[in-house]
Design an enzyme around this catalytic site. Structure first.
Site, PDB file in Angstrom:
ATOM      1  N   MET A   1       0.838  -1.202   0.000  1.00 36.04           N
ATOM      2  CA  MET A   1       0.000   0.000   0.000  1.00 36.04           C
ATOM      3  C   MET A   1       0.876   1.257   0.000  1.00 36.04           C
ATOM      4  O   MET A   1       0.410   2.351   0.325  1.00 36.04           O
ATOM      5  CB  MET A   1      -0.938   0.001   1.205  1.00 36.04           C
ATOM      6  CG  MET A   1      -1.924  -1.158   1.153  1.00 36.04           C
ATOM      7  SD  MET A   1      -3.477  -0.835   2.013  1.00 36.04           S
ATOM      8  CE  MET A   1      -2.893  -0.521   3.665  1.00 36.04           C
ATOM      9  N   ASP A  22       2.107  -9.254   9.143  1.00 37.62           N
ATOM     10  CA  ASP A  22       0.652  -9.386   9.055  1.00 37.62           C
ATOM     11  C   ASP A  22       0.361 -10.877   8.920  1.00 37.62           C
ATOM     12  O   ASP A  22      -0.024 -11.368   7.853  1.00 37.62           O
ATOM     13  CB  ASP A  22       0.142  -8.599   7.852  1.00 37.62           C
ATOM     14  CG  ASP A  22       0.538  -7.132   7.944  1.00 37.62           C
ATOM     15  OD1 ASP A  22      -0.103  -6.411   8.704  1.00 37.62           O
ATOM     16  OD2 ASP A  22       1.520  -6.729   7.296  1.00 37.62           O
ATOM     17  N   HIS A  68       9.134  -3.534   3.454  1.00 38.68           N
ATOM     18  CA  HIS A  68       8.739  -3.753   2.052  1.00 38.68           C
ATOM     19  C   HIS A  68       9.967  -4.101   1.212  1.00 38.68           C
ATOM     20  O   HIS A  68       9.926  -5.008   0.374  1.00 38.68           O
ATOM     21  CB  HIS A  68       8.095  -2.491   1.465  1.00 38.68           C
ATOM     22  CG  HIS A  68       6.843  -2.046   2.167  1.00 38.68           C
ATOM     23  ND1 HIS A  68       6.783  -0.905   2.936  1.00 38.68           N
ATOM     24  CD2 HIS A  68       5.605  -2.577   2.216  1.00 38.68           C
ATOM     25  CE1 HIS A  68       5.560  -0.751   3.411  1.00 38.68           C
ATOM     26  NE2 HIS A  68       4.821  -1.753   2.994  1.00 38.68           N
ATOM     27  N   SER A 125       6.370  -0.431  10.269  1.00 40.24           N
ATOM     28  CA  SER A 125       5.014  -0.313   9.736  1.00 40.24           C
ATOM     29  C   SER A 125       4.836   1.092   9.172  1.00 40.24           C
ATOM     30  O   SER A 125       5.354   2.068   9.738  1.00 40.24           O
ATOM     31  CB  SER A 125       3.989  -0.547  10.855  1.00 40.24           C
ATOM     32  OG  SER A 125       2.716  -0.088  10.438  1.00 40.24           O
TER      33      SER A 125
HETATM   34  P1  AMP Z   1       1.367  -2.872   3.517  1.00 44.16           P
HETATM   35  O1  AMP Z   1       1.965  -1.873   2.586  1.00 44.16           O
HETATM   36  O2  AMP Z   1       1.357  -2.445   4.946  1.00 44.16           O
HETATM   37  O3  AMP Z   1       0.050  -3.414   3.035  1.00 44.16           O
HETATM   38  O4  AMP Z   1       2.360  -4.115   3.495  1.00 44.16           O
HETATM   39  C1  AMP Z   1       2.746  -4.726   2.291  1.00 44.16           C
HETATM   40  C2  AMP Z   1       3.511  -5.979   2.601  1.00 44.16           C
HETATM   41  O5  AMP Z   1       4.647  -5.663   3.391  1.00 44.16           O
HETATM   42  C3  AMP Z   1       2.694  -7.002   3.414  1.00 44.16           C
HETATM   43  O6  AMP Z   1       2.981  -8.301   2.920  1.00 44.16           O
HETATM   44  C4  AMP Z   1       3.221  -6.804   4.801  1.00 44.16           C
HETATM   45  O7  AMP Z   1       3.099  -7.946   5.619  1.00 44.16           O
HETATM   46  C5  AMP Z   1       4.672  -6.506   4.518  1.00 44.16           C
HETATM   47  N1  AMP Z   1       5.298  -5.827   5.657  1.00 44.16           N
HETATM   48  C6  AMP Z   1       4.851  -4.727   6.299  1.00 44.16           C
HETATM   49  N2  AMP Z   1       5.640  -4.441   7.348  1.00 44.16           N
HETATM   50  C7  AMP Z   1       6.609  -5.386   7.374  1.00 44.16           C
HETATM   51  C8  AMP Z   1       7.716  -5.657   8.223  1.00 44.16           C
HETATM   52  N3  AMP Z   1       7.992  -4.888   9.280  1.00 44.16           N
HETATM   53  N4  AMP Z   1       8.494  -6.733   7.956  1.00 44.16           N
HETATM   54  C9  AMP Z   1       8.216  -7.546   6.894  1.00 44.16           C
HETATM   55  N5  AMP Z   1       7.185  -7.340   6.049  1.00 44.16           N
HETATM   56  C10 AMP Z   1       6.385  -6.288   6.291  1.00 44.16           C
END
Ligand code: AMP
Length: 277
Positions: free
Chosen positions: A27, A148, A34, A183
């Site tokens: 996102m 997640d 990421h 995050s």
């Molecule tokens: P998001 O942009 O928050 O929807 O996350 C996109 C992807 O990045 C998802 O697969 C999340 O689980 C992963 N992600 C987010 N934060 C972390 C983190 N701290 N370590 C590893 N993967 C992450």
């Protein structure tokens, strides 16, 4: 790196990639978590496609859809630096031609426990957008973070249920040096909250330690809840020992068990988890 915004552009760019293609849906508001997924995608593939789409169907009305951090220019720089072949940035209409709620998907029981109790639409929204993104990008594999964890389980179920020919890799949680899981929403934490936040991971580690030292699960979890509140967390949504695959609560630890937690720190919701075993 090609930046594409429509399904047609993506398919055209995807068609000329030879060999295996890995996919990393995000996102945006990209951070090192990421970036680590893109590194893993490179390890298993010849090319990487990443998407940025802030998905409205996984936000409830009271959540932060409008204020979710967005920085397209910086995100594209991150993706370029990580040697991404295609950045897919669809707009709302590309993903939801008939409106965001015209079509829905129900992934069943796994969407109603843990995160699903307070966010009942979340995982069905995630599954719907990921299915669409998979159909657009047609990758050989896709990488999701264990940060997640329940989402990762939903994705496994999605791929299994629809017999999608896509291998799913779960990536380790990337953390700040003090243990706070990275995050995009950490930018919402003020200075005081930022100082409290690492106690979530510390408490998960303490519980893991207590359980391995033969403290009963219920009392270890209860003690964990008390120490989170004492550290300054506003409330605890859940703190549970669960089976790694079904996410059903466990009364005793076994090899594939995990503690999952969601807490509220002021208006910021923090989730984290740790493997036991
Ligand atoms: P998001 O942009 O928050 O929807 O996350 C996109 C992807 O990045 C998802 O697969 C999340 O689980 C992963 N992600 C987010 N934060 C972390 C983190 N701290 N370590 C590893 N993967 C992450």
């Amino acid at each position: 790196m090609q930046v594409v915004r429509t399904v047609e552009e993506l398919r055209k760019a995807r068609a000329v990639l030879s060999g295996k293609v890995g996919f990393v849906p995000t996102m945006g508001a990209l951070h090192l978590g990421h970036a680590s997924l893109i590194d893993i995608a490179h390890q298993h593939n010849d090319h990487v496609i990443a998407s940025i789409f802030v998905n409205p169907t996984q936000f409830a009305a009271h959540e932060d859809l409008d204020t979710y951090p967005r920085d397209e220019k910086r995100d594209l720089e991150v993706l370029r630096a990580k040697n991404t072949a295609i950045a897919y940035l669809p707009d709302l209409e590309t993903i939801y031609p008939d409106g965001a709620h015209a079509v829905s998907l129900n992934m069943g029981d796994i969407t109603t426990i843990l995160e699903g109790v307070s966010r009942p639409h979340f995982f069905n929204g995630v599954a719907l957008v990921v299915l669409k993104l998979f159909l657009h990008a047609t990758p050989d594999s896709a990488i999701f973070g264990k940060k997640d964890y329940q989402q990762l389980c939903v994705i496994y179920k999605l791929v299994d249920n629809f017999s999608l020919p896509i291998e799913i890799f779960g990536a380790p949680i990337m953390r700040e040096s003090d243990g706070l899981a990275l995050s995009s929403r950490n930018v919402y934490l003020d200075q005081t909250q930022r100082a409290i936040a690492p106690n979530l991971y510390k408490t998960l580690q303490d519980i893991k330690h207590e359980i391995s030292g033969n403290t009963g699960i219920r009392s270890a979890l209860q003690k964990g809840k008390e120490s989170l509140l004492a550290a300054g967390f506003t409330s605890i949504d859940y703190l549970e020992l669960c089976d790694n695959h079904t996410l059903q609560p466990l009364q005793s630890p076994h090899k594939s068990a995990r503690i999952l937690a969601a807490t509220q720190l002021g208006s910021v919701r923090l989730i984290d988890n740790i493997s036991i075993g």
